[in-house]
Design a protein around this motif. Structure first.
Motif, PDB file in Angstrom:
ATOM      1  N   SER A 189      11.476 -34.957  -2.603  1.00 36.65           N
ATOM      2  CA  SER A 189      11.250 -35.259  -4.012  1.00 36.65           C
ATOM      3  C   SER A 189      12.409 -34.687  -4.815  1.00 36.65           C
ATOM      4  O   SER A 189      12.690 -33.485  -4.760  1.00 36.65           O
ATOM      5  N   HIS A 190      13.108 -35.580  -5.484  1.00 40.80           N
ATOM      6  CA  HIS A 190      14.307 -35.196  -6.220  1.00 40.80           C
ATOM      7  C   HIS A 190      14.608 -36.276  -7.257  1.00 40.80           C
ATOM      8  O   HIS A 190      14.445 -37.454  -6.970  1.00 40.80           O
ATOM      9  N   PRO A 191      15.071 -35.922  -8.467  1.00 41.63           N
ATOM     10  CA  PRO A 191      15.310 -36.953  -9.491  1.00 41.63           C
ATOM     11  C   PRO A 191      16.463 -37.897  -9.166  1.00 41.63           C
ATOM     12  O   PRO A 191      16.457 -39.047  -9.617  1.00 41.63           O
ATOM     13  N   MET A 192      17.473 -37.459  -8.426  1.00 39.92           N
ATOM     14  CA  MET A 192      18.612 -38.296  -8.070  1.00 39.92           C
ATOM     15  C   MET A 192      19.233 -38.992  -9.288  1.00 39.92           C
ATOM     16  O   MET A 192      19.339 -40.223  -9.340  1.00 39.92           O
ATOM     17  N   GLU A 193      19.641 -38.210 -10.266  1.00 35.66           N
ATOM     18  CA  GLU A 193      20.297 -38.774 -11.451  1.00 35.66           C
ATOM     19  C   GLU A 193      21.731 -39.147 -11.119  1.00 35.66           C
ATOM     20  O   GLU A 193      22.469 -38.354 -10.538  1.00 35.66           O
ATOM     21  N   THR A 194      22.155 -40.344 -11.532  1.00 31.59           N
ATOM     22  CA  THR A 194      23.507 -40.791 -11.218  1.00 31.59           C
ATOM     23  C   THR A 194      24.556 -40.226 -12.175  1.00 31.59           C
ATOM     24  O   THR A 194      25.734 -40.225 -11.885  1.00 31.59           O
ATOM     25  N   LYS A 217      15.637 -42.430  -6.256  1.00 28.69           N
ATOM     26  CA  LYS A 217      14.852 -41.256  -6.630  1.00 28.69           C
ATOM     27  C   LYS A 217      13.833 -40.962  -5.526  1.00 28.69           C
ATOM     28  O   LYS A 217      13.286 -41.881  -4.934  1.00 28.69           O
ATOM     29  N   ASP A 218      13.567 -39.708  -5.322  1.00 30.36           N
ATOM     30  CA  ASP A 218      12.683 -39.267  -4.247  1.00 30.36           C
ATOM     31  C   ASP A 218      13.105 -39.889  -2.918  1.00 30.36           C
ATOM     32  O   ASP A 218      12.397 -40.713  -2.333  1.00 30.36           O
ATOM     33  N   PRO A 219      14.300 -39.512  -2.470  1.00 25.79           N
ATOM     34  CA  PRO A 219      14.934 -40.240  -1.363  1.00 25.79           C
ATOM     35  C   PRO A 219      14.202 -40.125  -0.032  1.00 25.79           C
ATOM     36  O   PRO A 219      13.526 -39.143   0.258  1.00 25.79           O
ATOM     37  N   TYR A 220      14.396 -41.188   0.730  1.00 24.20           N
ATOM     38  CA  TYR A 220      13.808 -41.310   2.053  1.00 24.20           C
ATOM     39  C   TYR A 220      14.939 -41.371   3.061  1.00 24.20           C
ATOM     40  O   TYR A 220      15.962 -41.991   2.828  1.00 24.20           O
ATOM     41  N   GLU A 259      16.103 -59.759   1.278  1.00 25.03           N
ATOM     42  CA  GLU A 259      16.996 -60.759   0.698  1.00 25.03           C
ATOM     43  C   GLU A 259      16.914 -60.733  -0.810  1.00 25.03           C
ATOM     44  O   GLU A 259      17.896 -60.899  -1.507  1.00 25.03           O
ATOM     45  N   ILE A 260      15.710 -60.524  -1.295  1.00 21.82           N
ATOM     46  CA  ILE A 260      15.522 -60.402  -2.734  1.00 21.82           C
ATOM     47  C   ILE A 260      14.834 -59.071  -3.006  1.00 21.82           C
ATOM     48  O   ILE A 260      13.772 -58.795  -2.457  1.00 21.82           O
ATOM     49  N   ALA A 261      15.481 -58.240  -3.814  1.00 20.31           N
ATOM     50  CA  ALA A 261      14.885 -56.959  -4.168  1.00 20.31           C
ATOM     51  C   ALA A 261      14.341 -57.082  -5.579  1.00 20.31           C
ATOM     52  O   ALA A 261      15.092 -57.319  -6.523  1.00 20.31           O
ATOM     53  N   GLU A 262      13.027 -56.973  -5.701  1.00 20.42           N
ATOM     54  CA  GLU A 262      12.453 -57.100  -7.038  1.00 20.42           C
ATOM     55  C   GLU A 262      12.809 -55.909  -7.891  1.00 20.42           C
ATOM     56  O   GLU A 262      13.012 -56.016  -9.081  1.00 20.42           O
ATOM     57  N   ASN A 263      12.898 -54.765  -7.267  1.00 25.70           N
ATOM     58  CA  ASN A 263      13.209 -53.542  -7.999  1.00 25.70           C
ATOM     59  C   ASN A 263      14.486 -52.934  -7.434  1.00 25.70           C
ATOM     60  O   ASN A 263      14.492 -52.397  -6.332  1.00 25.70           O
ATOM     61  N   GLY A 264      15.568 -53.036  -8.199  1.00 24.09           N
ATOM     62  CA  GLY A 264      16.853 -52.536  -7.737  1.00 24.09           C
ATOM     63  C   GLY A 264      16.912 -51.020  -7.612  1.00 24.09           C
ATOM     64  O   GLY A 264      17.833 -50.483  -7.004  1.00 24.09           O
ATOM     65  N   ALA A 265      15.921 -50.332  -8.187  1.00 24.71           N
ATOM     66  CA  ALA A 265      15.937 -48.869  -8.114  1.00 24.71           C
ATOM     67  C   ALA A 265      15.580 -48.383  -6.716  1.00 24.71           C
ATOM     68  O   ALA A 265      15.923 -47.272  -6.332  1.00 24.71           O
ATOM     69  N   THR A 274      17.387 -45.563   4.769  1.00 25.05           N
ATOM     70  CA  THR A 274      17.209 -44.851   3.516  1.00 25.05           C
ATOM     71  C   THR A 274      16.879 -45.876   2.444  1.00 25.05           C
ATOM     72  O   THR A 274      16.682 -47.045   2.743  1.00 25.05           O
ATOM     73  N   ARG A 275      16.774 -45.412   1.221  1.00 23.95           N
ATOM     74  CA  ARG A 275      16.511 -46.339   0.119  1.00 23.95           C
ATOM     75  C   ARG A 275      17.594 -46.124  -0.922  1.00 23.95           C
ATOM     76  O   ARG A 275      17.893 -44.979  -1.272  1.00 23.95           O
ATOM     77  N   ILE A 276      18.173 -47.228  -1.398  1.00 18.93           N
ATOM     78  CA  ILE A 276      19.295 -47.102  -2.327  1.00 18.93           C
ATOM     79  C   ILE A 276      19.008 -47.815  -3.642  1.00 18.93           C
ATOM     80  O   ILE A 276      18.093 -48.628  -3.739  1.00 18.93           O
ATOM     81  N   LYS A 277      19.841 -47.483  -4.638  1.00 18.59           N
ATOM     82  CA  LYS A 277      19.764 -48.167  -5.934  1.00 18.59           C
ATOM     83  C   LYS A 277      20.825 -49.257  -5.966  1.00 18.59           C
ATOM     84  O   LYS A 277      21.924 -49.064  -5.469  1.00 18.59           O
ATOM     85  N   MET A 278      20.482 -50.384  -6.561  1.00 17.95           N
ATOM     86  CA  MET A 278      21.471 -51.441  -6.747  1.00 17.95           C
ATOM     87  C   MET A 278      21.425 -51.920  -8.175  1.00 17.95           C
ATOM     88  O   MET A 278      20.376 -52.310  -8.681  1.00 17.95           O
ATOM     89  N   GLY A 279      22.571 -51.889  -8.844  1.00 19.68           N
ATOM     90  CA  GLY A 279      22.638 -52.284 -10.248  1.00 19.68           C
ATOM     91  C   GLY A 279      22.402 -53.767 -10.422  1.00 19.68           C
ATOM     92  O   GLY A 279      21.735 -54.205 -11.347  1.00 19.68           O
ATOM     93  N   LYS A 280      22.982 -54.552  -9.555  1.00 14.76           N
ATOM     94  CA  LYS A 280      22.803 -55.998  -9.632  1.00 14.76           C
ATOM     95  C   LYS A 280      23.009 -56.606  -8.257  1.00 14.76           C
ATOM     96  O   LYS A 280      23.329 -55.903  -7.303  1.00 14.76           O
TER      97      LYS A 280
END
Lengths: 108, 157
Positions: A24-29, A69-72, B72-78, B121-127
């Motif tokens: 659990s971590h905020p992971m702010e960019t 956020k809250d990385p896995y 293929e489609i990520a509904e939530n980019g976060a 892992t899980r990543i963030k994608m802006g677009k």
């Protein structure tokens, strides 16, 4: 810290141990803005996660704020037996850190 | 006379408080910045620069032996779950990049000898953009990519 920030599972099957960790971590960019003030929220993310098995490092992970956020994190390695210890520890860019041990479950 | 004593007492307790505060600060002092964290790679604004910074070379080969598991489609980019696995022998490191992010380098995994070349892992994608996997084995660098369509961006507030 009363409660660990890491949830950790390790299972061995067919000679391969799979480790799953949820931190659990905020992971702010550092790019997100505070909607009220318009100021940027300073970056705050886990930089390094180290996984060790029997005291030996099996994975060293470097992360940026691009990890959710809250990385896995999940990884696996050859070997491992029921009752042996896997440790996962993280450290962030603000000097925060946490570590957790877990006993491997399952049959070889 | 009473006033003087009170003043001495206050001074004394203030000093004791300062000592406790100093000890506390020592305990939570930030660690030295990690030398291993690849600043150049993570701050790079382009995929090519990031790959070069992390592998030390820009000679990479596209490989069919790398599997990227991502929606293929990520509904939530976060939160975009990404798994990278490879059947290439002797993999020492795996990196994950999101090509359309402001800083494409997302994560890098250094693997031990017994570690299986399979990380998630899980990543963030802006677009919408490619998820790129970079696999290092020996002195060779292999890459693969997969496009992920993002309907709601995960960067920005």
């Amino acid at each position: 810290m009363a409660k660990s920030s890491i949830k950790l599972r390790a299972k061995v099957k067919n000679g391969v141990t799979t480790v799953k960790a949820l931190m659990s971590h905020p992971m702010e960019t550092g790019q997100r803005k505070n909607k009220k003030t318009g100021e940027k929220i300073p970056e705050h993310f886990i930089q390094e996660v180290v996984g060790t098995y029997n005291g030996k490092v099996v994975i060293t992970t470097s992360w940026s704020g691009g990890v959710s956020k809250d990385p896995y994190l999940s990884f696996s390695f050859k070997g491992g037996a029921n009752g042996e210890t896997v440790t996962v520890s993280w450290s962030d860019n603000k000097g925060g850190s946490d570590t957790k041990d877990v006993k491997i479950k399952g049959k070889k | 006379m009473i006033d003087v004593k009170r003043r001495v007492f206050l001074k004394g307790s203030a000093a004791a408080g300062a000592v406790v505060a100093a000890a506390g600060a020592g305990l939570i002092a930030p660690q030295a910045v990690l030398a291993e964290w690849n600043e150049a790679a993570f701050r790079s604004k382009s995929v090519a620069d990031a790959v070069k910074a992390v592998t030390g070379t820009d000679a990479s080969v596209e490989s069919a032996d790398i599997k990227i598991k991502a929606p293929e489609i990520a509904e939530n980019g976060a939160v975009v779950p990404v798994s990278v696995s490879s059947s290439i022998a002797g993999v020492t490191a795996i990196s994950i990049l999101a090509a359309s992010n402001p800083s494409p380098m997302v994560a890098s995994f250094a693997l031990g000898e017994t570690t299986v070349a399979d990380v998630s892992t899980r990543i963030k994608m802006g677009k919408t953009g490619d998820v790129i996997a970079v696999v290092q084995a020996g002195d060779k660098v292999y890459t693969a990519k997969k496009e992920v369509k993002v309907t709601i961006g995960g960067c920005g507030g």
